[in-house]
Design a protein around this motif. Sequence first.
Motif, PDB file in Angstrom:
ATOM      1  N   VAL A 130       0.817  -1.209   0.000  1.00 13.05           N
ATOM      2  CA  VAL A 130       0.000   0.000   0.000  1.00 13.05           C
ATOM      3  C   VAL A 130       0.855   1.265   0.000  1.00 13.05           C
ATOM      4  CG1 VAL A 130      -1.821  -1.209   1.256  1.00 13.05           C
ATOM      5  CG2 VAL A 130      -0.171   0.153   2.540  1.00 13.05           C
ATOM      6  N   ALA A 132       0.717   4.679   1.696  1.00 12.84           N
ATOM      7  CA  ALA A 132       0.022   5.188   2.875  1.00 12.84           C
ATOM      8  C   ALA A 132       0.482   6.589   3.244  1.00 12.84           C
ATOM      9  CB  ALA A 132       0.242   4.246   4.055  1.00 12.84           C
ATOM     10  N   SER A 209       0.654  -4.271   3.731  1.00 12.86           N
ATOM     11  CA  SER A 209      -0.570  -3.916   4.460  1.00 12.86           C
ATOM     12  C   SER A 209      -0.489  -4.322   5.927  1.00 12.86           C
ATOM     13  CB  SER A 209      -1.785  -4.586   3.806  1.00 12.86           C
ATOM     14  OG  SER A 209      -1.630  -5.999   3.800  1.00 12.86           O
ATOM     15  N   VAL A 223      -4.779   4.591   3.721  1.00 15.67           N
ATOM     16  CA  VAL A 223      -4.275   3.945   2.513  1.00 15.67           C
ATOM     17  C   VAL A 223      -4.779   4.736   1.308  1.00 15.67           C
ATOM     18  CG1 VAL A 223      -4.415   1.894   1.056  1.00 15.67           C
ATOM     19  CG2 VAL A 223      -4.078   1.649   3.521  1.00 15.67           C
ATOM     20  N   ILE A 226      -3.464   0.639  -3.420  1.00 17.72           N
ATOM     21  CA  ILE A 226      -2.703  -0.608  -3.324  1.00 17.72           C
ATOM     22  C   ILE A 226      -2.081  -0.929  -4.682  1.00 17.72           C
ATOM     23  CG2 ILE A 226      -4.197  -1.451  -1.487  1.00 17.72           C
ATOM     24  CD1 ILE A 226      -5.358  -3.458  -3.488  1.00 17.72           C
ATOM     25  N   TRP A 238     -10.161  -0.294  -0.486  1.00 20.13           N
ATOM     26  CA  TRP A 238      -8.901   0.297  -0.911  1.00 20.13           C
ATOM     27  C   TRP A 238      -8.845   0.335  -2.433  1.00 20.13           C
ATOM     28  CZ3 TRP A 238      -5.422  -3.262   2.580  1.00 20.13           C
ATOM     29  CH2 TRP A 238      -5.486  -2.797   3.903  1.00 20.13           C
ATOM     30  N   THR A 240      -7.096   0.643  -6.159  1.00 21.10           N
ATOM     31  CA  THR A 240      -5.790   0.261  -6.695  1.00 21.10           C
ATOM     32  C   THR A 240      -5.101   1.479  -7.299  1.00 21.10           C
ATOM     33  OG1 THR A 240      -6.595  -0.248  -8.919  1.00 21.10           O
ATOM     34  CG2 THR A 240      -6.722  -2.012  -7.276  1.00 21.10           C
TER      35      THR A 240
END
Length: 326
Positions: A130, A132, A209, A223, A226, A238, A240
């Motif tokens: 992720v 973040a 994660s 987040v 990903i 989440w 992408t």
Amino acid sequence: MLKVLRAAALLFAVAASAANAQSSGAPAYPERPVRILVPYAPGGITDIAARILGAKLGEVWGHQVVIENRSGGNGLIAMSAAVKADPDGYTLVMASGGDVSLNPALLEKMPYDVVRDLVPISSVSDAPIVLAATKNSPYRSVADVIAAAKAKPGGIDIGTPGVGSITHLVLEWLALSTATKFQNVPFKGGGPAVQALISGVVPLAILASSSVSPYLQDGSLRVLGIASAARSALNPDWPTLREQGVAEVDASNWTALFAPKGTPDAIIDKLNADVVKALNSPEVKARFASGGAQVIPSTPAELAARQQRELAIFKSVVAKSGMHVE
């Protein structure tokens, strides 16, 4: 009388079969403790995978599964020890995708060859990678991060768990796919990297994660996206990176079990069957999920195909991005 004779015949057949198996010289496996080498320190994704799976296999086999951490050398120390071990099924290695797909793409001199020296058993776990930010960060989306990087090329710090890690690759891939440049700030593992993010040493970080999950519930971290091509079942909310305009990026922090080349097929078959059964058990799935990962049992062929597919892609990313390890 006829029933009695049939029962006696059945018992005789079972006894004869057992005697033949014993006389064939094929011992039961395992007959003693099995060792799983881990290329990293305790507490990381690979170590956790080995310990959860090892505990379950120990219950099934009635023999202890010993987890041996041999950290250092970007995973090369443990991987090298694994390929040199006796191919008898009593020394295995829990490798990460970085060990078998990234290192061969990144390093000019490798002490092992995945195809030549290792036998795939099964994929084990998969954790999203992720991007973040902290709750007070000005970056509210991936678009914000890209815009800042374009306005100030190389001026945006992003923390990662280390140079040459799969998260470092994602950072370089992100820059390559968006025609931007970031400053990689490497730390010695996911723990120090996430602490640096929380304390404000870096404004952003690319992490597994599992490293950020303890800080999501209280809102300390958010987040932004990903790295997987598809959303994760662990948290479908989440988005992408691909959904947010970052083409091509597709990577995750996965683990898999391997044995030294030459390990008998019968042992590999049994290992695969036992590992897949263990991973499909509800308690094992729950333990992985609590740590921010999901189980991904596979056949040996499926694992080998993934490793080779990612190796080809990672070679291209490394070459285009100029990523290197000193």
